[in-house]
Design an enzyme around this catalytic site. Structure first.
Site, short mmCIF file in Angstrom:
data_model
loop_
_atom_site.label_atom_id
_atom_site.label_comp_id
_atom_site.label_asym_id
_atom_site.label_seq_id
_atom_site.Cartn_x
_atom_site.Cartn_y
_atom_site.Cartn_z
N CYS A 161 -23.73 -27.47 -10.10
CA CYS A 161 -24.87 -26.83 -10.64
C CYS A 161 -24.61 -25.10 -10.58
O CYS A 161 -23.92 -24.60 -10.05
CB CYS A 161 -26.32 -27.33 -9.96
SG CYS A 161 -26.28 -26.73 -8.29
N CYS A 184 3.18 14.29 -8.36
CA CYS A 184 3.81 15.56 -7.56
C CYS A 184 2.86 15.68 -6.29
O CYS A 184 1.81 15.29 -6.07
CB CYS A 184 3.79 16.78 -8.35
SG CYS A 184 1.97 17.34 -8.96
N CYS A 212 -0.90 16.22 -6.74
CA CYS A 212 -1.49 14.94 -7.11
C CYS A 212 -2.12 14.29 -5.75
O CYS A 212 -3.32 14.24 -5.47
CB CYS A 212 -0.82 14.14 -7.95
SG CYS A 212 -0.03 14.37 -9.23
N CYS A 217 -24.40 -23.74 -7.25
CA CYS A 217 -23.21 -23.64 -6.76
C CYS A 217 -22.30 -22.40 -7.39
O CYS A 217 -21.68 -21.88 -6.39
CB CYS A 217 -22.24 -24.81 -7.26
SG CYS A 217 -22.99 -26.43 -6.72
N ASP A 262 19.85 -2.89 23.48
CA ASP A 262 19.79 -4.59 23.75
C ASP A 262 21.01 -5.05 23.45
O ASP A 262 21.95 -4.70 22.64
CB ASP A 262 18.69 -4.96 22.69
CG ASP A 262 18.67 -6.59 22.87
OD1 ASP A 262 18.84 -7.21 21.46
OD2 ASP A 262 18.38 -7.10 23.92
#
Length: 651
Positions: free
Chosen positions: A83, A16, A19, A86, A504
């Site tokens: 590793c 609502c 909110c 990384c 247009d």
């Protein structure tokens, strides 16, 4: 990272206008957050963050308020990790992407599980961030949230089931109670059969199931909002129906607590109110789902996969994994996946979705292509220049979404009213009960309760808060379906002040599809025979004008024969042999080059060109046979529409 950026979050739980007000106030109160615009219809919050590090603060604030941001999950396959360092680099790179809320990188499985805010980050953003530091990534598994349309469709289906269950349970309650009030004979029948107490017990059982089954959402959300001191629409329903149910429970199980004159039950009021509110929510969810159809139509233009040339071979990959610089192959009839520049091949591309122009545009090396447009009959290879959210189509979609989520000036007034509406209604309901208890007729408590509950239930601010954003979404959505895109939502409100309209031509006043408009033959030639020969030659060509001529011939029911020895002279025209006759179609320079005298139709050709039509000559066995013209014809309804605009006072 401290770059200012605009964010649009998908918010759960808003029902609502109050909110919306709470979400807006909470976000606006946060440091570094500005330009907040919360939209109930699209269930989004749009704002600008001064610092991306404040993202977590925003998410936490929304969660604490009871309106969490929607979060999607994805699993990425990460290559080249070897590793622990990384893992650390990938983790940091992914976590730094705006919108990411959680990252878990697994070295053994070579995967990364990422949670990110829906609408802020995307799979493409995550893969690009990982690849940028030397760890290529691809989607292993996506658990992204559904589109808004799908989500609203599911919500509508769930609500329809709740409505059906609630209505089936409420109907016997309504018949038992209201039937006894309206029809004395029915009341006596209940008294003489099951008795009033049993009737009340049946109503209690059915109403309790309605309230705490299909209607439990009103209590779980509404009472929580009430405890926070921020009541919403759910609070109104929960307090109203809860009061009616509680009073009825006391009358049923503890009748000695109430004076004899006010021992009555209101189970039917509580049950029917829940049914009616659920019906409203169901209709609302259906309407919200439909408003997103235009966006879905635009999303449907986006390609999901693309053929990337790697090591000399075309490999089909997800479009989200494309990067700038990738070389992509587009086969005849395919949609172009992203924006780029042609490197090899020739074709005609239908760009009407972007430009509105009816004729496909010829593309060769060096020409630009746009994602979402449709390739013609040739194959093209192009290099990606813009991918993901940077493509023209993605930007158009984003503009339409922003227009749909925009807050019109008039909505500010609505929001200010609805902000205080729920607390004011609850105060008014309490005052109503008090006044009826003091000055109302006997039985005072009964009348006071009914009056208070009535105020709570009928004073729903949802319509006020939902009307404006829903009308924006429906208006912009329907317009998008008809090819009209609004860049800004407030343009809708400004339309009421417009008194001059510019139209247009292509695709608006005209059909947007070229067709044969004129065929003028010279003496000694039959029109249908000439058209059949011309169409036979043009049927061998890929040119858009050729397609228009062939289509028009077939629409007239003319049988198009087969042509042999087809040849195309770039910039001049085409020729072929049809039924033993040599047929040439092309520009005036082609006829002059081949020694064909065109003087008989020069004036006709000039007149057609002056009227905006593409005119070509046709020669049969070396003799000028006809001049033909192709154009985009005016829609039959255009004259009527323009006249209607004039009648309404528009220029």
């Amino acid at each position: 990272m401290t770059n200012e950026f605009q964010t649009t979050l998908s918010i759960e739980g808003m029902s609502c206008a109050s909110c919306v007000g709470r979400v807006e106030r909470t976000l606006s109160a946060l440091d570094g957050v500005s330009g907040v615009a919360v939209n109930l219809a699209s269930e989004t919050a749009r704002f600008t963050l001064a610092d991306t590090t404040r993202q977590a603060e925003v998410v936490q604030a929304l969660h604490s308020l009871g309106y969490p941001a929607r979060i999607s999950k994805i699993t990425l396959n990460i290559a080249s990790m070897s590793c622990a360092s990384c893992v650390g680099r990938v983790d940091k790179a992914l976590a730094d992407v705006p919108g990411v809320v959680a990252v878990a990188v697994n070295l053994a499985a070579e995967t990364a599980m990422v949670e990110y805010l829906e609408g802020v980050a995307s799979a493409h953003d995550l893969m690009a961030a990982s690849a940028a530091i030397g760890y290529p990534a691809e989607v292993a598994e996506a658990n992204a949230s559904q589109s808004r349309v799908e989500r609203k469709a599911d919500e509508a289906r769930a609500l329809s089931r709740r409505v059906a269950i609630a209505a089936a349970l409420a109907l016997p309650v309504f018949v038992l109670e209201m039937g006894a009030h309206l029809i004395p004979a029915f009341h006596m029948a209940i008294e003489n059969s099951i008795g009033t107490q049993t009737s009340w017990l049946i109503q209690f059982v059915l109403t309790t199931i309605v309230l705490f089954g299909p209607g439990r959402h009103f209590f779980s959300k509404g009472l929580l909002a009430l405890l926070r001191g921020a009541p919403d629409m759910n609070s109104l329903v929960a307090v109203g129906t809860g009061a009616a149910w509680s009073y009825s429970v006391v009358a049923t199980f503890l009748p000695w607590v109430l004076p004899e004159g006010v021992r009555a039950v209101y189970f039917e009021a509580a049950a029917v109110i829940v049914v009616l509110i659920l019906i409203g929510r169901w209709l609302e969810a259906r309407a919200k789902g439909r408003t997103g159809a235009a966006i879905q139509a635009l999303l449907g233009l986006q390609v999901r996969t693309a053929r990337v040339i790697r090591d000399g071979e075309a490999t089909e990959v997800d479009v989200d994994s494309l990067a700038v610089g990738d070389v992509i192959l587009v086969r005849p009839g395919d949609r172009i996946p992203v924006d780029g520049t042609v490197t090899d091949g020739t074709s005609n591309v239908d760009e009407s979705m972007i430009t509105g122009e009816p004729l496909p545009v010829s593309k060769a090396a060096g020409a630009t292509v746009t994602g979402g447009t449709v390739n013609g009959t040739g194959s093209l290879t192009f290099q990606a220049a813009r991918v993901g959210a940077d493509t023209t189509l993605a930007q158009i979609i984003r503009m339409v979404e922003e227009a749909q989520s925009a807050k019109l000036p008039i909505q500010g007034l609505v929001d200010r009213v609805t902000l205080w509406f729920v607390p004011a209604v609850m105060a008014l309901a309490a005052l109503t009960v008090l006044v009826w208890l003091v000055v109302g007729p006997d039985p005072g408590l009964t009348f006071a309760l009914v009056a208070g509950v009535s105020v709570l239930i009928i004073a729903c601010p949802c319509a006020m808060g939902l009307a404006t954003p829903t009308s924006i979404m429906v208006g912009t959505g329907r317009a998008a379906e008809m090819g009209v895109l609004f860049r800004k939502g407030d343009a809708l409100q400004e339309l009421s002040e417009v008194d001059v309209i510019a139209l247009d031509k292509t695709g608006t006043v005209t059909e947007g599809k070229p067709s044969l408009t004129d065929l003028v033959v010279t003496d000694g030639f039959d029109r249908d025979k000439v058209l059949a020969l011309i169409a036979a030659v043009e049927a061998q060509s890929e040119h858009p004008i050729a397609e228009a001529i062939v289509r028009s011939a077939r629409n007239e029911g003319i049988n198009v024969p087969h042509a042999t020895g087809f040849r195309s002279i770039t910039g001049y025209g085409v020729a072929a042999t049809v039924d033993g006759q040599d047929v040439m179609v092309g520009a005036d320079r082609y006829m002059e080059r081949e020694g064909v005298d065109i003087s008989a139709l020069v004036d006709t050709e000039s007149d057609l060109a002056m009227r905006g039509r593409t005119a070509l000559y046709a020669a049969i066995d070396g003799r000028l046979a006809a001049v033909i013209a192709v154009a985009d014809p005016v829609k039959p309804a255009s004259r009527i529409a323009i006249a209607a605009l004039h009648n309404r006072g528009f220029k």
